[in-house]
Design a protein around this motif. Structure first.
Motif, PDB file in Angstrom:
ATOM      1  N   THR A 177      53.219  40.627  23.278  1.00 47.63           N
ATOM      2  CA  THR A 177      54.120  39.655  23.911  1.00 47.63           C
ATOM      3  C   THR A 177      53.711  39.369  25.353  1.00 47.63           C
ATOM      4  O   THR A 177      54.281  38.506  25.993  1.00 47.63           O
ATOM      5  CB  THR A 177      55.569  40.168  23.889  1.00 47.63           C
ATOM      6  N   GLU A 178      52.763  40.117  25.894  1.00 53.15           N
ATOM      7  CA  GLU A 178      52.325  39.898  27.258  1.00 53.15           C
ATOM      8  C   GLU A 178      51.418  38.678  27.343  1.00 53.15           C
ATOM      9  O   GLU A 178      50.544  38.477  26.482  1.00 53.15           O
ATOM     10  CB  GLU A 178      51.573  41.119  27.777  1.00 53.15           C
ATOM     11  N   PRO A 179      51.569  37.829  28.381  1.00 52.87           N
ATOM     12  CA  PRO A 179      50.686  36.684  28.521  1.00 52.87           C
ATOM     13  C   PRO A 179      49.270  37.109  28.872  1.00 52.87           C
ATOM     14  O   PRO A 179      49.032  38.203  29.350  1.00 52.87           O
ATOM     15  CB  PRO A 179      51.325  35.900  29.680  1.00 52.87           C
ATOM     16  N   LYS A 180      48.309  36.192  28.589  1.00 51.70           N
ATOM     17  CA  LYS A 180      46.912  36.464  28.885  1.00 51.70           C
ATOM     18  C   LYS A 180      46.732  36.746  30.377  1.00 51.70           C
ATOM     19  O   LYS A 180      47.287  36.090  31.228  1.00 51.70           O
ATOM     20  CB  LYS A 180      46.074  35.259  28.470  1.00 51.70           C
ATOM     21  N   GLY A 181      45.947  37.749  30.694  1.00 49.64           N
ATOM     22  CA  GLY A 181      45.694  38.105  32.092  1.00 49.64           C
ATOM     23  C   GLY A 181      46.660  39.107  32.648  1.00 49.64           C
ATOM     24  O   GLY A 181      46.514  39.542  33.793  1.00 49.64           O
ATOM     25  N   ALA A 182      47.683  39.522  31.874  1.00 53.04           N
ATOM     26  CA  ALA A 182      48.693  40.449  32.391  1.00 53.04           C
ATOM     27  C   ALA A 182      48.079  41.805  32.708  1.00 53.04           C
ATOM     28  O   ALA A 182      48.505  42.468  33.656  1.00 53.04           O
ATOM     29  CB  ALA A 182      49.838  40.610  31.394  1.00 53.04           C
ATOM     30  N   HIS A 183      47.087  42.229  31.917  1.00 51.04           N
ATOM     31  CA  HIS A 183      46.462  43.524  32.180  1.00 51.04           C
ATOM     32  C   HIS A 183      45.771  43.507  33.540  1.00 51.04           C
ATOM     33  O   HIS A 183      45.858  44.473  34.310  1.00 51.04           O
ATOM     34  CB  HIS A 183      45.467  43.867  31.074  1.00 51.04           C
ATOM     35  N   THR A 229      46.535  41.586  36.059  1.00 51.70           N
ATOM     36  CA  THR A 229      47.597  41.557  37.077  1.00 51.70           C
ATOM     37  C   THR A 229      48.173  42.943  37.289  1.00 51.70           C
ATOM     38  O   THR A 229      48.441  43.358  38.430  1.00 51.70           O
ATOM     39  CB  THR A 229      48.706  40.580  36.647  1.00 51.70           C
ATOM     40  N   ALA A 230      48.377  43.694  36.198  1.00 53.39           N
ATOM     41  CA  ALA A 230      48.916  45.050  36.305  1.00 53.39           C
ATOM     42  C   ALA A 230      47.968  45.949  37.082  1.00 53.39           C
ATOM     43  O   ALA A 230      48.402  46.792  37.879  1.00 53.39           O
ATOM     44  CB  ALA A 230      49.181  45.615  34.916  1.00 53.39           C
ATOM     45  N   PHE A 278      56.681  43.665  42.823  1.00 56.70           N
ATOM     46  CA  PHE A 278      56.890  42.328  43.386  1.00 56.70           C
ATOM     47  C   PHE A 278      55.706  41.424  43.071  1.00 56.70           C
ATOM     48  O   PHE A 278      55.884  40.255  42.706  1.00 56.70           O
ATOM     49  CB  PHE A 278      57.095  42.417  44.901  1.00 56.70           C
ATOM     50  N   TYR A 279      54.490  41.952  43.213  1.00 55.24           N
ATOM     51  CA  TYR A 279      53.310  41.148  42.917  1.00 55.24           C
ATOM     52  C   TYR A 279      53.336  40.699  41.469  1.00 55.24           C
ATOM     53  O   TYR A 279      53.082  39.519  41.155  1.00 55.24           O
ATOM     54  CB  TYR A 279      52.046  41.955  43.213  1.00 55.24           C
ATOM     55  N   ARG A 280      53.638  41.602  40.557  1.00 49.91           N
ATOM     56  CA  ARG A 280      53.710  41.233  39.144  1.00 49.91           C
ATOM     57  C   ARG A 280      54.790  40.175  38.914  1.00 49.91           C
ATOM     58  O   ARG A 280      54.612  39.251  38.115  1.00 49.91           O
ATOM     59  CB  ARG A 280      54.018  42.465  38.295  1.00 49.91           C
ATOM     60  N   ALA A 281      55.915  40.322  39.606  1.00 57.01           N
ATOM     61  CA  ALA A 281      57.001  39.355  39.438  1.00 57.01           C
ATOM     62  C   ALA A 281      56.575  37.974  39.902  1.00 57.01           C
ATOM     63  O   ALA A 281      56.831  36.966  39.228  1.00 57.01           O
ATOM     64  CB  ALA A 281      58.231  39.822  40.211  1.00 57.01           C
ATOM     65  N   ARG A 298      39.325  48.610  46.364  1.00 54.26           N
ATOM     66  CA  ARG A 298      39.585  48.507  44.932  1.00 54.26           C
ATOM     67  C   ARG A 298      40.606  47.401  44.641  1.00 54.26           C
ATOM     68  O   ARG A 298      40.494  46.690  43.628  1.00 54.26           O
ATOM     69  CB  ARG A 298      40.094  49.850  44.399  1.00 54.26           C
ATOM     70  N   LEU A 299      41.580  47.266  45.526  1.00 47.84           N
ATOM     71  CA  LEU A 299      42.558  46.189  45.380  1.00 47.84           C
ATOM     72  C   LEU A 299      41.880  44.833  45.461  1.00 47.84           C
ATOM     73  O   LEU A 299      42.142  43.932  44.643  1.00 47.84           O
ATOM     74  CB  LEU A 299      43.628  46.316  46.468  1.00 47.84           C
ATOM     75  N   ASP A 300      40.995  44.670  46.429  1.00 46.55           N
ATOM     76  CA  ASP A 300      40.306  43.389  46.580  1.00 46.55           C
ATOM     77  C   ASP A 300      39.452  43.084  45.349  1.00 46.55           C
ATOM     78  O   ASP A 300      39.423  41.946  44.858  1.00 46.55           O
ATOM     79  CB  ASP A 300      39.433  43.428  47.834  1.00 46.55           C
ATOM     80  N   ALA A 301      38.779  44.110  44.818  1.00 44.16           N
ATOM     81  CA  ALA A 301      37.962  43.906  43.619  1.00 44.16           C
ATOM     82  C   ALA A 301      38.831  43.536  42.420  1.00 44.16           C
ATOM     83  O   ALA A 301      38.480  42.653  41.626  1.00 44.16           O
ATOM     84  CB  ALA A 301      37.158  45.169  43.326  1.00 44.16           C
ATOM     85  N   ALA A 302      39.991  44.184  42.290  1.00 42.45           N
ATOM     86  CA  ALA A 302      40.897  43.881  41.178  1.00 42.45           C
ATOM     87  C   ALA A 302      41.425  42.461  41.287  1.00 42.45           C
ATOM     88  O   ALA A 302      41.529  41.736  40.280  1.00 42.45           O
ATOM     89  CB  ALA A 302      42.051  44.882  41.161  1.00 42.45           C
ATOM     90  N   ARG A 303      41.762  42.052  42.502  1.00 38.18           N
ATOM     91  CA  ARG A 303      42.279  40.690  42.677  1.00 38.18           C
ATOM     92  C   ARG A 303      41.219  39.653  42.354  1.00 38.18           C
ATOM     93  O   ARG A 303      41.503  38.615  41.756  1.00 38.18           O
ATOM     94  CB  ARG A 303      42.777  40.499  44.112  1.00 38.18           C
ATOM     95  N   ARG A 304      39.988  39.914  42.742  1.00 43.79           N
ATOM     96  CA  ARG A 304      38.905  38.959  42.473  1.00 43.79           C
ATOM     97  C   ARG A 304      38.618  38.853  40.968  1.00 43.79           C
ATOM     98  O   ARG A 304      38.229  37.788  40.481  1.00 43.79           O
ATOM     99  CB  ARG A 304      37.640  39.366  43.220  1.00 43.79           C
ATOM    100  N   ALA A 305      38.796  39.966  40.259  1.00 42.54           N
ATOM    101  CA  ALA A 305      38.543  39.952  38.818  1.00 42.54           C
ATOM    102  C   ALA A 305      39.693  39.327  38.043  1.00 42.54           C
ATOM    103  O   ALA A 305      39.525  38.951  36.885  1.00 42.54           O
ATOM    104  CB  ALA A 305      38.317  41.382  38.320  1.00 42.54           C
ATOM    105  N   GLU A 306      40.820  39.182  38.676  1.00 40.64           N
ATOM    106  CA  GLU A 306      42.002  38.619  38.016  1.00 40.64           C
ATOM    107  C   GLU A 306      41.911  37.093  37.988  1.00 40.64           C
ATOM    108  O   GLU A 306      41.481  36.481  38.976  1.00 40.64           O
ATOM    109  CB  GLU A 306      43.251  39.053  38.786  1.00 40.64           C
ATOM    110  N   PRO A 307      42.314  36.441  36.915  1.00 43.10           N
ATOM    111  CA  PRO A 307      42.375  34.974  36.909  1.00 43.10           C
ATOM    112  C   PRO A 307      43.254  34.480  38.054  1.00 43.10           C
ATOM    113  O   PRO A 307      44.387  34.942  38.218  1.00 43.10           O
ATOM    114  CB  PRO A 307      42.994  34.648  35.545  1.00 43.10           C
ATOM    115  N   GLN A 308      42.720  33.590  38.872  1.00 41.20           N
ATOM    116  CA  GLN A 308      43.459  33.148  40.059  1.00 41.20           C
ATOM    117  C   GLN A 308      44.615  32.211  39.719  1.00 41.20           C
ATOM    118  O   GLN A 308      45.637  32.204  40.379  1.00 41.20           O
ATOM    119  CB  GLN A 308      42.505  32.451  41.039  1.00 41.20           C
ATOM    120  N   ALA A 309      44.433  31.427  38.659  1.00 36.14           N
ATOM    121  CA  ALA A 309      45.510  30.526  38.264  1.00 36.14           C
ATOM    122  C   ALA A 309      46.633  31.318  37.614  1.00 36.14           C
ATOM    123  O   ALA A 309      46.415  32.416  37.099  1.00 36.14           O
ATOM    124  CB  ALA A 309      44.979  29.480  37.288  1.00 36.14           C
TER     125      ALA A 309
END
Length: 514
Positions: free
Chosen positions: A8-14, A16-17, A127-130, A502-513
């Protein structure tokens, strides 16, 4: 955090988590490096005493900010939720403090003082996930998270053992957990949010229920959709009734007396609203300047429709109710504290529209947001570097000279710009920093009668008015050699740098849209 395997999770949720987890870790480490390592406020001390008492199988505490209850013993007026949640950390602190018996009390307080650093880190991650779940882009969601965590009084309260961060986490869970009722884990999070906020502070109950119910889509507001939130509320109420009976022999006696009745709501609404929103002593719009972006973000959320519309409706309903509730309360300012204490739990909700405003801002809008963020950072650096108790003592506001219910109580500090705590904290910061640079920092002697509330003598308290509110400096004031303190601080800062990378790397790997 839910798993990527949840269909039920949308694409990219992993992804984002994963980003959210690193936000929580990095924020905790920043809060830990800037922590005070002390618990000195009346509410903080009695809450710690309650948690320590629970470890020993009872709930009565030493006399202080207490009242007499069953068996003629002393009991705190505070709810027990935070004391229960802090039990694992308190137990660990007691075990660690056994190694330094001569400083046992201060050692326990040092360890437990980082409880809210953990809570606030988790809050920022959620909050970020929200924000992402509401279709805010990754960059704007991260920017809003940083603004919330480090340009509002949330940073100052992350250094405390007060209940506001837990209340804020509870309200945020209650809101966001009910926006996506087709996802089981989200509904569970919503129920936990109502339970958490209500357990920590009973007056949070109507706010948590409003967050949960108003966040539900209009088509899903029958009783069945409300069941998880109502179950959380009922469990919290049962917990309070049992706790009240154990303290006072009456399940409906909270210990707050007249303050828990309509008789306590004597402040004219316009006075309270001005004080909470715009006054120079407590106005949230000065203590958290990025909130000036929230109206624009709210309009964008309403135009977006769907879950964004439900979210902004819940945020507006909860905020209006809270302003009416606290704006008419006789102690609307929540003294002693830094900034608008009663509104701090609402900041995570209010910054969701800020995220929307950032996501859709023009170049000039982003520049304006940057200016507001810098102003907010400046305000917080004063509050983070100087404990609000020291500022109140230097200003002559504490010990209190008038009863709390007097209309003139702390009126200069609340309403006169010349006595604003914002500038007061910075005056002390510049003075104390100058003294430190000259090598004239306070030394804690340990001599004299120790005040059981703060853990040091009255003379040492006077010396500490010239302190900077960081644990590594307090340890130096107490005579701990500088080399191990520098090594410990470098270790924490190094871990912070690694977590940020590690946070910056995770954010860059995450779909920006979205």
């Amino acid at each position: 955090m839910t798993s990527a395997a949840d269909p039920t999770e949308p694409k990219g949720a992993h992804a984002t988590a994963r980003t959210a987890r690193w936000i929580a870790i990095a924020a905790f480490l920043i809060y830990a490096s800037s922590g005070g390592g002390r618990i000195v406020g009346s509410d903080e001390v009695t809450m710690l005493q309650l948690s320590r008492a629970m470890l020993r199988g009872h709930i009565d505490v030493p006399a202080g900010a207490t009242m007499v209850g069953r068996g003629g013993k002393q009991y705190t007026k505070n709810a027990a939720g935070q004391a229960v949640l802090a039990l694992p950390l308190v137990a660990g602190a007691e075990a660690a403090a056994a190694a330094v018996p001569e400083r046992r009390e201060l050692a326990v307080r040092f360890v437990v003082s980082f409880f809210n650093a953990i809570v606030t880190g988790l809050l920022l991650g959620w909050f970020y996930r929200a924000a992402r779940s509401l279709a805010v882009g990754a960059g704007a969601a991260l920017a809003a998270t940083v603004l919330l965590g480090f340009t509002t009084p949330l940073w100052v309260y992350a250094k405390s053992f007060m209940a506001e961060p837990l209340q804020g986490l509870g309200l945020l869970l209650a809101l966001t957990g009910n926006l996506h009722t087709d996802r089981g884990p989200q509904r569970l999070a919503g129920a936990i949010g109502v339970l958490l906020a209500t357990l920590v502070k009973p007056s949070m109950a109507p706010l948590a229920i409003l967050c949960a119910v108003c966040a539900l889509p209009l088509s899903q507001r029958p009783w069945r959709a409300m069941v998880p939130a109502l179950l959380g509320f009922l469990l919290a109420v049962i917990g309070h009734l049992v706790y009240n009976a154990a303290r006072f022999g009456n399940p409906f006696e909270t210990g707050y007396g007249a303050q828990a009745t309509p008789a306590a709501y004597t402040t004219p609404l316009l006075v309270g609203l001005y004080g909470l929103l715009l006054s120079t002593g407590k106005g949230v719009l000065w203590f958290a300047p990025a909130l000036w972006l929230a109206p624009t973000g709210g309009r964008l959320m309403r135009a977006a429709g769907g879950t964004a519309l439900a979210a902004v409706g819940a945020i507006l309903a909860t905020s209006v109710f809270a302003l009416g509730l606290y704006g008419t309360f006789e102690h609307w300012a929540g003294d002693g504290s830094f900034g608008p204490r009663y509104l701090v739990p609402l900041l995570p909700l209010a910054f969701l529209p800020v995220g929307f405003a950032l996501d859709r801002a023009s170049r000039w809008g982003r520049r304006w947001a940057f200016v507001l963020g810098v102003l907010g950072l400046v305000v917080q650096l004063g509050g983070v570097s100087i404990h609000f108790g020291a500022q109140m003592r230097e200003a002559g506001d504490y010990p209190y000279r008038l009863p709390l219910g007097d209309p003139r109580f702390m009126s200069d500090s609340h309403f006169n710009p010349s006595y604003s705590p914002i500038t007061g904290h910075w005056r002390l910061l510049l003075r104390n920093l100058g003294e430190h640079l000259r090598g004239d920092w306070p030394r804690i002697s340990g001599a004299g009668d120790v005040d059981p509330r703060v853990g040091v003598s009255a003379e040492d308290q006077r010396r500490l008015l010239h302190a900077l509110d960081y644990w590594w400096l307090y340890a130096r004031y107490a005579g701990v050699p500088g080399a191990p303190l520098v090594a410990a601080l470098i270790l924490v800062l190094g871990a912070t740098g690694m977590a940020t990378a590690r946070l910056d790397a995770a954010r860059r790997a995450e779909p920006q849209a979205p």
